[in-house]
Design a protein around this motif. Structure first.
Motif, PDB file in Angstrom:
ATOM      1  N   GLU A   1       0.833  -1.201   0.000  1.00  0.00           N
ATOM      2  CA  GLU A   1       0.000   0.000   0.000  1.00  0.00           C
ATOM      3  C   GLU A   1       0.870   1.254   0.000  1.00  0.00           C
ATOM      4  O   GLU A   1       0.641   2.204  -0.754  1.00  0.00           O
ATOM      5  CB  GLU A   1      -0.942  -0.043   1.217  1.00  0.00           C
ATOM      6  N   ALA A   2       1.924   1.246   0.809  1.00  0.00           N
ATOM      7  CA  ALA A   2       2.821   2.416   0.892  1.00  0.00           C
ATOM      8  C   ALA A   2       3.544   2.636  -0.439  1.00  0.00           C
ATOM      9  O   ALA A   2       3.714   3.783  -0.880  1.00  0.00           O
ATOM     10  CB  ALA A   2       3.823   2.228   2.024  1.00  0.00           C
ATOM     11  N   LEU A   3       3.961   1.546  -1.088  1.00  0.00           N
ATOM     12  CA  LEU A   3       4.636   1.674  -2.395  1.00  0.00           C
ATOM     13  C   LEU A   3       3.697   2.309  -3.415  1.00  0.00           C
ATOM     14  O   LEU A   3       4.092   3.191  -4.182  1.00  0.00           O
ATOM     15  CB  LEU A   3       5.095   0.297  -2.892  1.00  0.00           C
ATOM     16  N   ARG A   4       2.436   1.879  -3.416  1.00  0.00           N
ATOM     17  CA  ARG A   4       1.463   2.444  -4.371  1.00  0.00           C
ATOM     18  C   ARG A   4       1.197   3.912  -4.056  1.00  0.00           C
ATOM     19  O   ARG A   4       1.158   4.754  -4.937  1.00  0.00           O
ATOM     20  CB  ARG A   4       0.150   1.647  -4.340  1.00  0.00           C
ATOM     21  N   ARG A   5       1.038   4.213  -2.770  1.00  0.00           N
ATOM     22  CA  ARG A   5       0.743   5.590  -2.360  1.00  0.00           C
ATOM     23  C   ARG A   5       1.860   6.537  -2.802  1.00  0.00           C
ATOM     24  O   ARG A   5       1.610   7.643  -3.268  1.00  0.00           O
ATOM     25  CB  ARG A   5       0.549   5.638  -0.835  1.00  0.00           C
ATOM     26  N   HIS A   6       3.108   6.086  -2.669  1.00  0.00           N
ATOM     27  CA  HIS A   6       4.242   6.933  -3.059  1.00  0.00           C
ATOM     28  C   HIS A   6       4.625   6.750  -4.520  1.00  0.00           C
ATOM     29  O   HIS A   6       5.547   7.406  -4.991  1.00  0.00           O
ATOM     30  CB  HIS A   6       5.449   6.644  -2.171  1.00  0.00           C
ATOM     31  N   GLN A   7       3.948   5.831  -5.199  1.00  0.00           N
ATOM     32  CA  GLN A   7       4.253   5.524  -6.597  1.00  0.00           C
ATOM     33  C   GLN A   7       5.718   5.162  -6.801  1.00  0.00           C
ATOM     34  O   GLN A   7       6.381   5.654  -7.725  1.00  0.00           O
ATOM     35  CB  GLN A   7       3.857   6.685  -7.501  1.00  0.00           C
ATOM     36  N   VAL A   8       6.217   4.334  -5.894  1.00  0.00           N
ATOM     37  CA  VAL A   8       7.587   3.824  -6.020  1.00  0.00           C
ATOM     38  C   VAL A   8       7.505   2.363  -6.477  1.00  0.00           C
ATOM     39  O   VAL A   8       6.797   1.571  -5.855  1.00  0.00           O
ATOM     40  CB  VAL A   8       8.342   3.925  -4.666  1.00  0.00           C
ATOM     41  N   PRO A   9       8.208   2.009  -7.564  1.00  0.00           N
ATOM     42  CA  PRO A   9       8.185   0.609  -7.998  1.00  0.00           C
ATOM     43  C   PRO A   9       8.817  -0.288  -6.924  1.00  0.00           C
ATOM     44  O   PRO A   9       9.839   0.098  -6.340  1.00  0.00           O
ATOM     45  CB  PRO A   9       9.053   0.591  -9.271  1.00  0.00           C
ATOM     46  N   PRO A  10       8.219  -1.452  -6.639  1.00  0.00           N
ATOM     47  CA  PRO A  10       8.716  -2.322  -5.562  1.00  0.00           C
ATOM     48  C   PRO A  10      10.201  -2.647  -5.666  1.00  0.00           C
ATOM     49  O   PRO A  10      10.892  -2.723  -4.644  1.00  0.00           O
ATOM     50  CB  PRO A  10       7.882  -3.604  -5.740  1.00  0.00           C
ATOM     51  N   ARG A  11      10.746  -2.771  -6.873  1.00  0.00           N
ATOM     52  CA  ARG A  11      12.173  -3.140  -6.992  1.00  0.00           C
ATOM     53  C   ARG A  11      13.100  -2.024  -6.514  1.00  0.00           C
ATOM     54  O   ARG A  11      14.290  -2.249  -6.316  1.00  0.00           O
ATOM     55  CB  ARG A  11      12.514  -3.532  -8.426  1.00  0.00           C
ATOM     56  N   ARG A  12      12.555  -0.814  -6.310  1.00  0.00           N
ATOM     57  CA  ARG A  12      13.395   0.272  -5.778  1.00  0.00           C
ATOM     58  C   ARG A  12      13.482   0.247  -4.254  1.00  0.00           C
ATOM     59  O   ARG A  12      14.113   1.109  -3.657  1.00  0.00           O
ATOM     60  CB  ARG A  12      12.828   1.628  -6.198  1.00  0.00           C
ATOM     61  N   LEU A  13      12.817  -0.733  -3.635  1.00  0.00           N
ATOM     62  CA  LEU A  13      12.896  -0.848  -2.172  1.00  0.00           C
ATOM     63  C   LEU A  13      13.683  -2.107  -1.792  1.00  0.00           C
ATOM     64  O   LEU A  13      13.377  -3.206  -2.252  1.00  0.00           O
ATOM     65  CB  LEU A  13      11.488  -0.916  -1.565  1.00  0.00           C
TER      66      LEU A  13
ATOM     67  N   ALA B   1       6.390 -13.264   0.497  1.00  0.00           N
ATOM     68  CA  ALA B   1       5.312 -12.422  -0.048  1.00  0.00           C
ATOM     69  C   ALA B   1       5.878 -11.098  -0.544  1.00  0.00           C
ATOM     70  O   ALA B   1       5.494 -10.602  -1.615  1.00  0.00           O
ATOM     71  CB  ALA B   1       4.245 -12.180   1.025  1.00  0.00           C
ATOM     72  N   LEU B   2       6.799 -10.518   0.220  1.00  0.00           N
ATOM     73  CA  LEU B   2       7.402  -9.245  -0.189  1.00  0.00           C
ATOM     74  C   LEU B   2       8.195  -9.409  -1.475  1.00  0.00           C
ATOM     75  O   LEU B   2       8.126  -8.590  -2.389  1.00  0.00           O
ATOM     76  CB  LEU B   2       8.315  -8.711   0.929  1.00  0.00           C
ATOM     77  N   ARG B   3       8.926 -10.520  -1.550  1.00  0.00           N
ATOM     78  CA  ARG B   3       9.753 -10.756  -2.722  1.00  0.00           C
ATOM     79  C   ARG B   3       8.888 -11.029  -3.953  1.00  0.00           C
ATOM     80  O   ARG B   3       9.227 -10.611  -5.056  1.00  0.00           O
ATOM     81  CB  ARG B   3      10.703 -11.906  -2.453  1.00  0.00           C
ATOM     82  N   ALA B   4       7.768 -11.684  -3.735  1.00  0.00           N
ATOM     83  CA  ALA B   4       6.840 -11.936  -4.840  1.00  0.00           C
ATOM     84  C   ALA B   4       6.299 -10.615  -5.393  1.00  0.00           C
ATOM     85  O   ALA B   4       5.976 -10.502  -6.574  1.00  0.00           O
ATOM     86  CB  ALA B   4       5.699 -12.838  -4.375  1.00  0.00           C
TER      87      ALA B   4
END
Ligand code: C2E
Ligand code: MG
Ligand code: MG
Ligand code: MG
Length: 292
Positions: free
Chosen positions: A135-147, A169-172
């Protein structure tokens, strides 16, 4: 360490422990306030660089507490009690949110650099974490691979199953996982067979001793080799000298972080630094060999 503080007698031990727990209660009450405002918990940011090109491979977020009464506190002064309190979840979410806000700013500046966030292993026991991070990644519009989540492998085996699922789950979702302080935990190698990871961070203690301890040098070399064999990235921590940087490059280590390159810096400085690092890496002006 409480017993040491209290000296020999039982009475001294008890009063030391009482003081310690009063201090902790105060600290946790103050943390609750800090989590409700915007300017007390701040992130210091430290780039890691590619040893061959000088390009930034990532930036680590390191929390500082601008305490209204005690001044600037480093994690060593407050992380332990937070980890063992019910506020750990709120703290973890707060830090992740701040870090993703920073990463969102880089994306707006066209800087494609991942941000690494330290996450206490205990917060991975919460099965809601992957959804919250999503949810936080979507809210900030950051692609998951940048975290990148940095985990220290002081995980007890009985907890490994839950953690395994949360990290899976996070890695998926595309979030990356790093093992922090690699080689210092009790279960490093088992951890690697159980938990899917993307990066190993060679602990600073090995980097410091590398030059005069054949054992430390062997551990660094072996960790680098293991990372390569498993297809993982490897980053050496706490590089302070040109000699260490050179020795690491000779051992095949590809990325490093430390005062030799950059000290942790405030968020308002980092974009400029990243921009110029990316420019000079393209121009290939980063000195490949250390000569003093
Ligand atoms: P870490 O993740 O292994 O971070 C590296 C530590 O080494 C940082 O200390 C950093 O400031 C320091 N450092 C970096 N380069 C050098 C160097 O060249 N020489 C020396 N002497 N030190 C260097 P810091 O910021 O005090 O953080 C200590 C630990 O606290 C971190 O170790 C991490 O485990 C934890 N931590 C930091 N931020 C957070 C956070 O937001 N959440 C959680 N749960 N833990 C955090
Ligand atoms: Mg770390
Ligand atoms: Mg570390
Ligand atoms: Mg460390």
């Amino acid at each position: 360490y409480e017993a040491k503080k209290g000296g020999g007698s039982v009475a001294a031990y008890d009063s030391a422990r009482d003081d310690a727990s009063t201090d902790q209660l105060t600290l946790l009450a103050e943390l609750r306030e800090a989590l409700a405002v915007d300017d007390q918990l701040v992130l210091a940011l430290q780039p890691a660089v590619d040893l061959a090109t000088g390009a930034p491979t990532g930036v680590e977020a390191l929390v500082r507490w601008a305490h209204p009464r005690r001044g600037l506190l480093t994690p060593a002064e407050f992380i332990r009690p937070v980890e063992h309190s019910e506020q750990l979840g709120a703290f973890t979410r707060y830090i992740l949110d701040k870090a993703l806000a920073v990463a969102a700013g880089w994306a707006r500046d066209g800087l494609d650099v991942p941000i690494s966030v330290n996450v206490s292993a205990r917060s991975l026991l919460d099965p809601r974490l992957p959804a919250e991070i999503g949810e936080a990644l979507r809210r900030h519009q950051v692609p998951p691979r940048r975290l990148v989540l940095e985990i220290t492998e002081t995980v007890v085996m009985s907890e490994l199953e839950v953690i395994d699922e949360v990290l899976g789950a996070l890695r998926a979702m595309g979030v990356q996982i790093a093992v922090d302080d690699f080689g210092t935990g009790f279960s490093s190698l088992t951890f690697l067979t159980r938990v899917p990871v993307d990066e190993l961070k060679v602990d600073r203690s090995f980097v410091i001793r590398m030059a005069d301890s054949p054992e430390a040098a062997a551990i660094v070399r072996t960790t680098v080799g293991l990372a390569h064999e498993l297809g993982l990235r490897v980053v050496a921590e706490g590089v302070e000298t040109a000699e260490q940087r050179l020795a690491l490059a000779e051992l095949g280590c590809t990325a490093a972080q430390g005062y030799h390159f950059f000290k942790p810096m405030p968020a308002d400085k980092i974009s400029t630094v990243l921009g110029s690092l990316l420019d000079s890496a393209t121009a290939n002006v980063f000195p490949l060999r250390a000569d003093g």
